[in-house]
Design a protein around this motif. Structure first.
Motif, PDB file in Angstrom:
ATOM      1  N   ALA A  65       0.818  -1.208   0.000  1.00 28.18           N
ATOM      2  CA  ALA A  65       0.000   0.000   0.000  1.00 28.18           C
ATOM      3  C   ALA A  65       0.854   1.262   0.000  1.00 28.18           C
ATOM      4  O   ALA A  65       0.562   2.229  -0.715  1.00 28.18           O
ATOM      5  CB  ALA A  65      -0.942  -0.011   1.210  1.00 28.18           C
ATOM      6  N   SER A  66       1.913   1.291   0.815  1.00 23.50           N
ATOM      7  CA  SER A  66       2.768   2.487   0.873  1.00 23.50           C
ATOM      8  C   SER A  66       3.393   2.775  -0.483  1.00 23.50           C
ATOM      9  O   SER A  66       3.451   3.933  -0.923  1.00 23.50           O
ATOM     10  CB  SER A  66       3.861   2.302   1.930  1.00 23.50           C
ATOM     11  N   ARG A  67       3.863   1.699  -1.167  1.00 27.13           N
ATOM     12  CA  ARG A  67       4.502   1.897  -2.464  1.00 27.13           C
ATOM     13  C   ARG A  67       3.472   2.382  -3.493  1.00 27.13           C
ATOM     14  O   ARG A  67       3.758   3.292  -4.280  1.00 27.13           O
ATOM     15  CB  ARG A  67       5.148   0.599  -2.933  1.00 27.13           C
ATOM     16  N   GLU A  68       2.263   1.755  -3.471  1.00 25.12           N
ATOM     17  CA  GLU A  68       1.228   2.176  -4.421  1.00 25.12           C
ATOM     18  C   GLU A  68       0.849   3.640  -4.205  1.00 25.12           C
ATOM     19  O   GLU A  68       0.695   4.415  -5.162  1.00 25.12           O
ATOM     20  CB  GLU A  68      -0.012   1.306  -4.259  1.00 25.12           C
ATOM     21  N   LEU A  69       0.702   4.001  -2.916  1.00 24.99           N
ATOM     22  CA  LEU A  69       0.304   5.361  -2.607  1.00 24.99           C
ATOM     23  C   LEU A  69       1.402   6.354  -2.997  1.00 24.99           C
ATOM     24  O   LEU A  69       1.126   7.428  -3.557  1.00 24.99           O
ATOM     25  CB  LEU A  69      -0.026   5.480  -1.112  1.00 24.99           C
ATOM     26  N   ALA A  70       2.662   5.984  -2.735  1.00 25.14           N
ATOM     27  CA  ALA A  70       3.762   6.868  -3.097  1.00 25.14           C
ATOM     28  C   ALA A  70       3.817   7.081  -4.601  1.00 25.14           C
ATOM     29  O   ALA A  70       4.048   8.204  -5.088  1.00 25.14           O
ATOM     30  CB  ALA A  70       5.080   6.293  -2.583  1.00 25.14           C
TER      31      ALA A  70
END
Length: 781
Positions: free
Chosen positions: A749-754
């Motif tokens: 999720a963090s990578r997708e959001l970034a």
């Protein structure tokens, strides 16, 4: 009138009976005047009451009636034996109405009833004359409040000014709605035209002299009662006097037997004799009561007779019906596990904290009205017999309520008993507060408290009642609960009453009713240290050591939010079990959300609206999201827009049926009158249509993040929702919370959001939005 007379052939005999002063003669005269054209041939009247201390006989009345009907008999008297026959012969074909007022016995009346079918005999009496053949009995009750007010107004010949209305209603109550007393009060005010109703209220306020004051000319309440009292036997008169000391408003045969120290059979015979004499009232449930003025008369007689000079009978009765219960109740309080509010009870799987003092840090109560501070609840209730204690979530309101009961049980110097009554137990049941007190004792202590025991505790013992959690009552029931508490306080002036609530519940009516407001102060650094010291003392050496815990709670960033007992308890419990301390605000918000909408609320059975706490939490998150996606600079929501947002949230989190039942308006009202993260702005307080806002600290962003995370399935583009919020309001903390909330379900999720934020950054032209996106990227790493 036809119902009163009945149908069929006569003679019709109607006996109107009732207690002294209730207006029997006035009603009979009114009926007679209304019917005189129906019974037009003959109308006869006789007063069968005492005259010069002598009660007229039936023969004396017959002689007068026969002389009135046939004047020739004045000079040629009819023999006593021939009188009844002569009387009936004179009325044989006449349409006659005979009014016999204040009859004492059946013998007075029997020979005065004509034998024809065209007559009506109205008989008034204090006791029912059931032995008269063919009689129809009609008991005359007291007037209703409005009828009583009308009679007093007519007797006084006045029109009441607005400022006099409350005093006039008080005067009706002092007269016990007894027509004779109301006529006397009206006559006094008519004669004393310079008196206000308030002045007469003041003169009647002393119960010891009230009967003496209720006398004007030939009208005298005391003398009217005396006539009935003189007809009693010695045993009946003593029972009438002594039972007026019984400290119950309504009582049963068993109570009377215990109080008089006689058998129940004998007590029942005496009570029924008093009911027949209309000196005591009875209902279908075999419960008896005195009219207020008759009770004063009986107690006056009791004092003169010296029946119970030292109050020993009342003291003995009070002991019998309260002592055993109080002993069991105290034992239950002193030996039961302590409140669920502290540390969830468990420190280790094998250690249960049950000693009330083990973890208790006394709250500080600050007076909102006067600015005075009280160190403890004892001082507060001493200064303020009616008290509203306000505290936010986790401030320890329920613990305070439980603690009051425990300390009263442990040390009875101030009170004999204190009861914690959770108002949430009343939800959708609408029982009286007296019943709710009984229910709470049974549910919390498995004790049955007799109704008479509670009445004695409320009227004869030093009792304190805590009505806990007004904010925990559904919003649709909250106004009624407040009105009922105020009325309860008025009905029980000697009882100390404490109400607890979160901020936001309207308090104006409490203020007007004499309730002092107190605020439960936040935990100070000293309080936190005291709690930790108690924890260490209760558990021995913490397995993970004390220093990390003390360093955490004294750190400046922690001290800013560690301000309620429940948060401190959660932090210490978490560390005591797992050696883990909250990393920062996110952990705090997770715990806060749980407190507000999940495990603790559901465990305690709280429903503040038609939806359960879990669903309410989801609705709150959906509303928070509505706020964070509003265009930048638009600020708070007007009411019409907020109502639409509420309906959208309901459609997405509940069934359509719930929305159709008006849940939107109920939720709207709940948020307007309770402390929640979404609430009316302080600037619009008191406006008909307030504006709405989301809490200004990052907790509001955390709630919006939960709404985004809860909607994100495998194919949901949660990143677009975050970017939308960032472009609208910045949403820096919220974006990080979304990633943290999705960490377990979506590891990337963090990578997708970034990636999404970086892409949006390349297209964004507004400098403030670009700065927010850059900060999010730094946070996400």
């Amino acid at each position: 009138m036809e119902r009163l007379i009945g149908s069929g052939e006569g003679p019709h005999i109607v006996n109107i009976y009732g207690p002294p002063g209730v207006g029997k003669s006035a009603l009979a005269l009114h009926v007679a005047h209304r019917l005189k054209t129906t019974f037009h041939s003959v109308q006869l009247y006789a007063d069968l009451g005492a005259y010069n201390a002598e009660v007229p006989t039936a023969t004396q009345i017959l002689q007068r009636f026969v002389a009135d009907l046939d004047p020739s008999t004045i000079n040629v008297p009819v023999g006593t034996r021939e009188l009844p026959q002569r009387y009936r012969s004179l009325l044989a074909w006449q349409s006659s109405l005979i009014l016999l007022d204040d009859a004492r016995t059946t013998e007075q009346v029997a020979d005065l009833v004509p034998g024809n079918t065209k007559s009506l005999v109205l008989v008034t009496s204090r006791v029912p004359l059931a032995a008269i053949a063919g009689v129809s009995l009609h008991h005359l009750d007291l007037m209703g409040p409005d009828e009583s007010l009308s009679l007093l107004t007519a007797a006084a010949g006045r029109h009441w000014a607005a400022q006099d209305v409350d005093d006039v209603r008080t005067l009706v109550g002092q007269c016990g709605r007894l027509p004779l007393a109301l006529r006397i009060a009206g006559a006094i005010l008519k004669k004393k035209s310079h008196w206000s109703p308030g002045r007469l209220v003041e003169k009647l306020s002393d119960e010891r002299t009230r009967l003496a004051e209720l006398a004007e000319g030939h009208l005298d309440v005391h003398s009217s009662f005396e006539i009935s009292y003189c007809t009693l036997t010695d045993d009946e008169s003593r029972a009438f006097r002594v039972l007026s000391l019984l400290p119950l408003n309504r009582f049963e045969v068993r109570h009377a037997a215990i109080f008089l120290q006689i058998s129940e059979n004998r007590a029942e015979r005496l009570l029924e004799a008093l009911v027949d004499a209309q000196l005591v009232e009875a209902n279908d449930e075999a419960r008896y009561r005195y009219h207020d003025l008759l009770k004063l008369f009986a107690r006056e007689r009791c004092e003169k007779s010296g029946d119970d000079p030292n109050g020993a009978l009342a003291a003995r009765f009070l002991s019998i019906f309260t002592s055993d219960f109080l002993e069991s109740y105290r034992e239950s309080l002193l030996t039961s596990h302590w409140s669920e509010g502290w540390a969830e009870g468990l420190i280790r799987d094998d250690l249960l904290i049950s000693t009330p003092d083990a973890l208790y840090v006394p709250p500080r109560l600050a007076s909102i009205n006067s600015g005075l501070n009280c160190a403890d609840w004892q001082n507060a209730v001493t200064v303020s017999p009616r008290l509203l204690a306000v505290g936010g979530p986790g401030a320890g309101k329920t613990v305070l309520a439980d603690r009051i009961c425990y300390e009263v049980a442990r040390d009875g110097r101030l009170f004999d008993a204190a009861f914690n009554v959770p108002l949430r137990l009343r939800a959708n049941r609408h029982q009286s507060l007296d019943r709710l007190i009984n229910d709470s004792v049974r549910l919390r202590h498995t004790l049955d408290m007799l109704p008479e025991t509670l009445e004695l505790l409320l009227h004869r013992r030093r009792t304190l009642i805590v009505f806990d959690g007004l904010d925990e009552v559904t919003v649709t029931e909250r106004d009624q609960a407040r009105e009922d508490i105020i009325e309860f306080s008025r009905m029980h002036p000697d009882v100390r009453v404490v109400v607890t609530s979160r901020p936001g519940v309207p308090t104006q009516k409490f203020d007007e009713s004499g309730f002092a407001q107190y605020r439960i102060e936040p935990f100070s650094a000293v309080d936190v240290r005291a709690y930790i010291d108690k924890w260490v003392a209760a558990t021995g050496a913490l397995r993970y050591g004390e220093e990390p815990l003390r360093a955490k709670v004294t750190a400046p960033d922690t001290a800013q939010w560690l301000s309620t007992p429940l948060l401190v308890a959660q932090l210490v419990s978490l560390y005591g079990r797992f050696g883990r301390l909250p990393d920062g605000p996110f952990d705090l918000y997770e715990g806060t959300y749980s407190l507000l909408f999940e495990r603790r609320e559901i465990y305690r059975g709280i429903r503040r609206s038609g939806v359960d706490p879990n669903t309410l939490g989801g609705l709150m998150c959906a509303l928070a999201y509505e706020f964070v996606i509003r265009p930048a600079g638009t600020g708070d929501m007007p009411s019409d827009e907020f109502r639409r947002a509420v309906r959208r949230a309901l459609r997405s989190h509940t069934s359509r049926t719930m929305e159709d039942r008006g849940s939107a308006e109920e939720l709207f009202a709940l948020l307007a009158t309770s402390e929640f993260p979404v609430h009316p702005t302080s600037e619009s307080a008191g406006e008909a249509e307030p504006w709405w806002t989301l809490v200004r600290d990052p907790f509001g962003q955390y709630l919006a993040a939960r709404a985004i995370a809860s909607d994100s399935g495998a194919d949901t583009a949660f990143t677009s929702q975050v970017v939308k919020a960032v472009r609208a309001t910045g949403f820096v903390e919220g974006a990080a919370y979304v990633a943290a909330l999705l960490k377990n379900r979506r590891p990337d999720a963090s990578r997708e959001l970034a990636t999404a934020v970086r892409t949006a950054l390349g297209k964004e032209k507004e400098l403030p939005v670009r700065e927010c996106m850059e900060q999010i990227l730094r946070t996400l790493g």
